[in-house]
Design an enzyme around this catalytic site. Structure first.
Site, PDB file in Angstrom:
ATOM      1  N   SER A  48      55.052 -41.435 -14.559  1.00 21.72           N
ATOM      2  CA  SER A  48      53.980 -42.212 -13.932  1.00 21.72           C
ATOM      3  C   SER A  48      53.001 -42.721 -14.968  1.00 21.72           C
ATOM      4  CB  SER A  48      53.207 -41.350 -12.935  1.00 21.72           C
ATOM      5  OG  SER A  48      53.788 -41.412 -11.680  1.00 21.72           O
TER       6      SER A  48
ATOM      7  N   ASP B 274      46.467 -48.236  -7.654  1.00 26.65           N
ATOM      8  CA  ASP B 274      46.959 -47.076  -8.402  1.00 26.65           C
ATOM      9  C   ASP B 274      46.879 -47.314  -9.906  1.00 26.65           C
ATOM     10  OD1 ASP B 274      47.881 -44.582  -8.949  1.00 26.65           O
ATOM     11  OD2 ASP B 274      49.830 -44.810  -7.985  1.00 26.65           O
TER      12      ASP B 274
ATOM     13  N   HIS C 145      46.865 -42.039  -9.891  1.00 30.44           N
ATOM     14  CA  HIS C 145      47.317 -40.715  -9.463  1.00 30.44           C
ATOM     15  C   HIS C 145      47.611 -39.789 -10.651  1.00 30.44           C
ATOM     16  CE1 HIS C 145      51.541 -42.450  -9.554  1.00 30.44           C
ATOM     17  NE2 HIS C 145      51.826 -41.236  -9.977  1.00 30.44           N
TER      18      HIS C 145
END
Lengths: 384, 419
Positions: free
Chosen positions: A208, A127, A97
């Site tokens: 992230s 992910d 992402h």
């Protein structure tokens, strides 16, 4: 699109990606040193300074990943970790992402050196994405730890780039709050379930793809998600999630090994990922089933672990369906391995190639009672 | 009396990137950071010997002499003993004002810094207290000038004592305000430490009073040093005149820590594991461009940057920062495209790019070249404007300073600049 909000557990919880308008994270695989002789410190010390050398070595493996759209406009910021160094290249692990919807990527090293990176491939289900950069002389390859040894209460610290580039390589610390949390960022099918490590340290949008280290500076997870609210006005605080390095490392290596790269380094074909599926749409770990539901379904009390299947998708073509395995069946064994829960079953499926026949032991519902059957079915390609 | 929590949403301009974060103006908090100085006299020394672990064999830094002298321990008993030491020096700065038939009391945190005769000097966060004061007093429009009235500020302690606070002066560009109370009472003075010795990963405590006021007075929070030398550029929606002083834009260095800090705590002390004050709580990041609230991205002004300004304010009522007369853009945040456009040498990753030199300025007299990148200033390595700002706060007009740069061809230059 930056912060995706996914519903977790039936939509009651709001889950957010840790990308500052973009998520990113990377890992490193060259060095696999796992310390097995951890001595847990059992003193009263709640907060000891993290050793400078541990931080210095750890932070040199962490980068920022800036995502630009196809018009060259700033789109978002994430983090990444160098996990492999080979020839004139280094490889970052990050979250899918973080790179999703990006066109070009600037990678910023710990000492602010900037290079362009290319996405070698990604695994949207795990992910995970792998980015290749020119080798950075001053950077480290992260030491990969063993996430299976992580225990609740363990002291950990995160390094990443929350908010904006001015907070590059932010260090936050805390403890492991929980293990084996089930998250599904992208959907509710079995293949979309995965394990996460729960943390009380502060991670924020931009973290992230960044690193979670144990107190020895070994990479044990990739910070990926945080719970932000219960859907009402109350904001959660300190419920943050990292994906275990074991799962991410596996996905990253699968991406790398499946990519086709010419001798001159040109990427001919992106790396890919496993889309293996049992075609299960609606399922529960048996341990999550209430007593009253068990009674309603007439599940024998001797059956403790397994996965209850409520729906299957692709009804006509689904191998389970063609084997006449219907709703409310319970999968108790997969190729001889006892099935514990849905994430373990997902992991077993994930690591089986599409087209492979597998043997399932299933408690099949017939006339409101269960019969044990052994069926051979085929792993299909996920539709998701 | 009803308290309204007013949080001034300030825009932190993220240089060269289009994203802006809202940062929350928070009132005083104490955050103690453990300094890196080796302390063998720590009462409970329970350091883990990391030499025995197998971490990072691939990345041995031979330059670093790892002698494990660094392990300051902050455990339960040190946190509580440090709190016991510092709490008597921690204050609440109250901006009291009657407006529209209601009484308001807006608070910011602070701490006793020094004592001369019967006067105790109190350090707090300028924008915190003045912004609240202004918010409380009237609907200020831009360019309005507010004159502080004596008696509008009160200093209170957690033992209930309360004094009239005299405004001594402020240095807005470092978000510093100094108040004074004069009393025969014996108030404990804290130990002022050195922020230059802070290192990443050090443990700190912070003390402050969140805006709910007395019910949360002197809240103690704990965290870790997350980052050093963070540049903060704060601009205010309102132009506020404090006496003859104009409040405009602050551009100064901060350190980042991960203790939870809330509105009202700014101005409070950040304390290291030796119980020494090493910083002044200033800001927290509030939320990103969507609705996601940031968690524990807290900032404090390093105490070493404030020592001279505090001294000058106490002596002269004001501090005037010397200028060198250059316009600067930091290299670190530049994109690759921007680096190319500015002709930055490939080997230069950080530093401050000199975009222009003012005619007649100190830099001009020293023949500083446009397009060069400042890499060292007053002996400190320059990663960006943050370090230049830090050093300028330690200098005065009339001093001379050594500045080192590299040019587009990676050639080094050294300048002696008379400020």
């Amino acid at each position: 699109m930056i912060l995706r909000i996914n519903s977790l557990f039936g939509g009651a919880l709001t889950l957010i990606f840790l990308a500052s308008s973009i998520p990113a994270m990377t890992y490193n695989n060259e060095v696999n040193s796992v310390s097995t002789d951890k001595e847990l410190t059992t003193n009263l010390s709640l907060y000891q300074d993290i050793d400078n050398i541990v931080i210095e070595n750890a932070e040199k493996a962490v980068v920022s990943v800036i995502n630009y759209d196809k018009n060259g406009n700033y789109y978002g910021l994430g983090s990444g970790v160098i996990f492999k160094s080979e020839g004139s290249f280094q490889y970052l692990i990050t979250n899918y992402h973080v790179v999703e919807d990006g066109a070009t990527f600037e990678v910023v090293s710990w000492d602010m050196q900037r290079v362009y990176g290319i996405v070698i491939g990604y695994d949207s289900i795990q992910d995970c994405a792998v980015i290749r950069i020119p080798k950075l002389e001053n950077a480290n390859v992260a030491v990969i730890g063993d996430s299976s040894l992580v225990v609740v209460g363990e002291e950990v610290f995160a390094i990443g780039n929350p908010a904006d580039i001015s907070l590059k390589n932010t260090i936050t610390r805390g403890i492991v709050s929980g293990l084996n949390r089930v998250v599904n960022e992208t959907g509710t099918y079995l293949e979309q379930q995965k394990h996460a490590i729960q943390l009380d340290l502060a991670i924020n949008p931009g973290n992230s793809g960044g690193a979670l280290f144990n107190e020895y500076g070994e990479l044990i997870g990739i910070n990926t998600l945080k719970l932000t609210s219960d859907g009402g006005t109350a904001k959660y605080e300190g419920i943050n999630l990292a994906l275990p390095i074991s799962d991410m490392f596996l996905a990253a290596n699968r991406i790398l090994s499946s990519a086709i790269i010419a001798n001159d380094g040109t990427l001919l074909q992106n790396g890919t990922y496993t889309k293996s599926s049992l075609g299960i749409a609606n399922f529960y770990s048996l341990r999550d089933i209430s007593l009253s539901q068990r009674n309603q379904l007439n599940i024998p009390s001797s059956v403790i672990s397994g996965v209850l299947v409520r729906n299957i998708y692709g009804v006509l073509s689904n191998p389970l369906n063609t084997n006449n395995i219907g709703e409310d069946s319970i999968i108790v064994s997969y190729n001889g391995t006892n099935v514990v829960d849905k994430v373990q079953l997902r992991s077993l499926v994930y690591n089986t190639l599409i087209g492979t026949n597998v043997s399932l032991t299933i408690l099949k519902k017939v006339n409101n009672s269960y019969q044990t059957v052994v069926v051979t079915t085929k792993i299909v390609q996920s539709q998701y | 009396m009803k308290l309204y929590k007013k949080i001034a949403a300030l825009v932190l301009g993220a240089m060269l990137l289009s994203s802006c974060q809202l940062i929350d103006k928070i009132d005083g908090v104490i955050n103690s950071t453990s300094s890196s100085s080796s302390q063998s006299d720590n009462p409970i020394s329970t350091s883990v010997d990391l030499d025995n672990t197998s971490f990072c064999q691939n990345a041995v830094n031979s330059d670093t002499n790892y002698t494990s002298s660094t392990s300051n321990v902050m455990n339960m008993s040190t946190a509580s003993s440090i709190f016991a030491e510092v709490r008597e020096s921690a204050v609440v700065v109250n901006a009291c004002y009657a407006y529209n038939s209601s009484e308001y009391n807006y608070i910011t945190s602070g701490f006793i810094y020094s004592k001369i005769d019967d006067t105790y000097y109190i350090v707090t966060n300028a924008s915190g207290i003045f912004h609240r004061y202004i918010s409380a007093t009237t609907n200020i429009t831009e360019n309005d000038v507010i004159v502080i009235k004596d008696g509008d500020f009160e200093i209170s302690f957690d033992d209930g004592k309360r004094y009239i606070g005299q405004f001594v002066g402020s240095y807005d560009a470092a978000d510093l305000a100094v108040f004074a109370i004069t009393t025969q009472d014996d108030i404990k003075l804290p130990t002022i430490g050195s922020s230059d010795e802070l290192e990443l990963g050090d443990s700190v405590l912070a003390i402050g009073t969140p805006s709910l006021g007395d019910s949360l007075i002197n809240s103690l929070v704990r965290g870790t040093i997350s980052g050093l030398g963070r540049r903060q550029q704060i601009s205010y929606n309102q132009t506020i005149g404090i006496k003859q002083y104009t409040f405009s834009v602050a551009d100064y260095s901060t350190f980042q820590f991960d203790a939870p800090v809330n509105g009202g705590m700014e101005g409070g002390p950040v304390v290291n594991s030796n119980g020494e004050i090493v910083g002044v709580i200033s800001y927290k990041y509030l939320n990103d461009s969507s609705t996601v609230a940031y968690e524990s991205l807290s900032l404090a002004t390093p105490i070493d940057d404030l020592k001279l300004p505090i001294q000058k304010i106490i002596e002269d009522g004001e501090f005037i920062k010397p200028t060198i007369g250059v316009s600067i853009a930091d290299v670190g945040p530049m994109t690759i495209v921007q680096r190319t456009a500015n002709n930055i040498n490939d080997n230069v990753y950080t530093g401050s790019y000199i975009a222009a030199v003012s005619t007649g300025s100190s830099a001009s007299k020293a023949s500083v070249g446009v397009g060069e990148v400042i890499v060292e200033f007053n002996g400190a390595e320059v990663k960006g404007m943050s370090q230049v700002s830090s050093q300028l706060l330690r200098l005065q007009k009339g001093d001379s300073v050594v500045m080192k740069t590299v040019d587009k061809s990676n050639v080094s230059h050294t300048y002696n600049i008379a400020l």
